[in-house]
Design an enzyme around this catalytic site. Structure first.
Site, PDB file in Angstrom:
ATOM      1  N   LYS A 126       5.291 -27.271  40.267  1.00 28.28           N
ATOM      2  CA  LYS A 126       6.025 -26.112  40.800  1.00 28.28           C
ATOM      3  C   LYS A 126       5.066 -24.932  40.777  1.00 28.28           C
ATOM      4  O   LYS A 126       4.137 -24.896  39.966  1.00 28.28           O
ATOM      5  CB  LYS A 126       7.246 -25.810  39.925  1.00 28.28           C
ATOM      6  CG  LYS A 126       8.305 -24.963  40.605  1.00 28.28           C
ATOM      7  CD  LYS A 126       9.246 -25.787  41.475  1.00 28.28           C
ATOM      8  CE  LYS A 126      10.127 -24.925  42.322  1.00 28.28           C
ATOM      9  NZ  LYS A 126      11.176 -25.699  43.005  1.00 28.28           N
ATOM     10  N   ASP A 166      10.717 -22.951  48.303  1.00 29.79           N
ATOM     11  CA  ASP A 166      11.785 -22.755  47.305  1.00 29.79           C
ATOM     12  C   ASP A 166      12.326 -21.359  47.600  1.00 29.79           C
ATOM     13  O   ASP A 166      12.151 -20.842  48.723  1.00 29.79           O
ATOM     14  CB  ASP A 166      11.242 -22.884  45.873  1.00 29.79           C
ATOM     15  CG  ASP A 166      12.342 -22.935  44.809  1.00 29.79           C
ATOM     16  OD1 ASP A 166      13.024 -23.953  44.710  1.00 29.79           O
ATOM     17  OD2 ASP A 166      12.552 -21.924  44.094  1.00 29.79           O
TER      18      ASP A 166
END
Ligand code: NDP
Length: 453
Positions: A126, A166
């Site tokens: 991430k 995201d």
């Protein structure tokens, strides 16, 4: 809390101070895994969980850029390469002022289990930045993305680490990031997913997370002989995940009644239909406006301003059957969980990552409602990212129907592996344990096979 979890959490907190979201995510997984460690001490002695908790690599870098006024701005960039036991690091980039190391570590940690559940060969990662795209011109966003990628490109690659979108990173940002990567690396490869259709993107990728959360809800309801048709639904957020969750709910005959952004939320008792959703998509994706405008356009709709000092979110205090939190972490606290249960909710499917606090999750599990945790329920997005990688490798693209069918099959498989793992480890119907355990086993066995690395 048992002694094992207690000791583990003390060590995690000591080594990772001031990262409450990371502690929360680890704690939930550790509690589920105790059921596994009782039967399989080999995972404990190989310190598999302790190793998963420690990222394989953390990158943190300066992102300087110049705004439209000619003023120099400095942001912080991150990439957490968490675990590569089952494939290249894979996970989104988040651009939001709240981004910090702890939030990205919680997201990267969750991603490891989620990616394992998809059945596809993807490790977990991430990244992101504390850059806020809100209120910035396209030129500013482009200059920021180019600067961010100028550092990140050294660390990623189609077989190493494949970022995606995201919060705050949609098609526009992926485009600028990809353009800069291609220029620096001098190659056209599938190094990012969520790409545009004309340059290697997959059909259904934008829809996948929201659709997937609804498909997961459909699977959960089927275990009780129920369907989504006729169900009144509360949805939070109004970004990528929320928009496509609403679209699929409408298609399956349910009635979505709410949407939100960080400024407030709307309640539309008559239901959000396809025409109203198209208004939201234009408002959010093109005009980049606030959800308040929905209430200004449609009579009878109630808009409520967000109140950060309140001890609950009023969006979760309406009579409904199903809830789809699709905005951000910890948006349902124990007061909200109480309101949801009191108002007759029988299903929660988490489109967002960790949107429910630990006490809220405990209340849902205790009440025996159908509770689909984000790791499982929102895995459709990364699953179609995996399909995008496969299509890029083949230099081929599947039709909309092919990708959607694969997504539905993957969501059904994730659902059945959660059900099966929960049952096998003595907690039938507990999707939290099911997702944590099923996601863990594949990664853990791969780590055992690969030795102490
Ligand atoms: P978007 O940026 O498209 O939309 C996010 C939405 O949530 C916006 O409406 C935003 O409002 C709202 N929001 C964000 N932060 C906050 C906050 N702190 N308080 C209140 N509202 C907030 O993001 P996505 O739809 O892509 O992501 C939503 C969630 O889904 C996240 O948890 C993400 O991690 C998760 N997710 C996303 C996937 C994907 O494929 N995109 C895959 C799997 C999970 P505002 O515009 O006012 O900030």
């Amino acid at each position: 809390m048992t002694e094992y979890v207690d000791n583990l959490m003390q060590a995690v907190k000591a080594q990772n101070p001031a990262e409450p979201e990371f502690h929360q995510a680890v704690h939930e997984v550790a509690e589920s895994l105790e059921l596994v460690f009782e039967r399989h001490p080999e995972y404990r002695s190989a310190k598999i969980l302790e190793r998963i908790i420690e990222p394989e690599r953390v990158l943190m870098f300066r992102v300087p850029w110049v705004d439209d006024q000619g003023v120099v701005q400095v942001n912080r960039g991150f990439r957490i390469e968490m675990n590569s036991a089952i494939g290249p690091y894979k996970g989104g980039l988040r651009f939001h002022p709240s981004v910090n190391l702890g939030i990205l570590k919680f997201l990267a940690f969750e991603q490891v289990f989620k990616n394992s559940l998809t059945t596809l060969p993807m490790g977990g990662g991430k990244g992101g930045s504390d850059f806020d795209p809100k209120g910035k011109s396209d030129q500013e966003v482009m200059r920021f993305c180019q600067s961010f990628m100028t550092e990140l490109h050294r660390h990623i690659g189609p077989n190493t680490d494949v970022p995606a979108g995201d919060i705050g990173v949609g098609g526009r940002e992926i485009g600028y990031l990809f353009g800069q990567y291609k220029r620096l690396a001098n190659e056209f490869t599938g190094v990012l997913t969520g790409k545009g259709r004309n340059w290697g993107g997959s059909l259904i990728r934008p829809e996948a997370t929201g659709y997937g959360a609804v498909y997961f809800a459909r699977e959960m309801l089927a275990t009780r002989g129920e369907v989504l048709e006729g169900k009144r639904c509360l949805v939070s957020g109004s970004g990528n995940v929320a928009q496509f969750a609403v679209e699929k709910l409408i298609e399956l005959g349910a009635t979505p009644m709410t949407l939100s952004d960080s400024s407030g939320y709307i309640f539309d008792e008559k239901g959000i239909d396809q025409e109203k959703l198209e208004f939201v998509m234009d408002l959010k994706n093109v005009r980049r406006g606030r959800i308040r405008e929905y209430a200004e356009k449609y009579p009878g709709v109630v808009y409520t301003d967000a109140d950060s000092a309140a001890d609950h979110h009023p969006l979760w205090n309406h009579e409904a059957d199903c809830a789809f939190p699709c905005a951000t972490q910890n948006e349902i606290n124990s007061n909200d969980a109480h309101h949801l249960l009191e108002n007759g909710i029988t299903l929660v499917s988490e489109g967002a990552n960790m949107p429910t606090t630990a006490s809220g999750v405990a209340m849902f599990v205790e009440a025996g409602i159908l509770f689909g945790p984000g790791k499982a329920a929102n895995a459709g997005g990364v699953a179609v990212s995996g399909l995008e990688m496969a299509q890029n490798s083949m230099r081929y693209s599947w039709t909309r129907e092919e990708v959607d069918n694969r997504l539905q099959m993957i969501m059904a498989e994730i659902h059945s592996s959660c059900v099966e793992a929960a049952e096998r480890f003595g907690t039938p119907g507990n999707y939290v344990n099911g997702a944590n355990i099923a996601g863990f086993l594949k990664v853990a066995d791969s780590m055992l096979d690969q030795g102490i690395v």
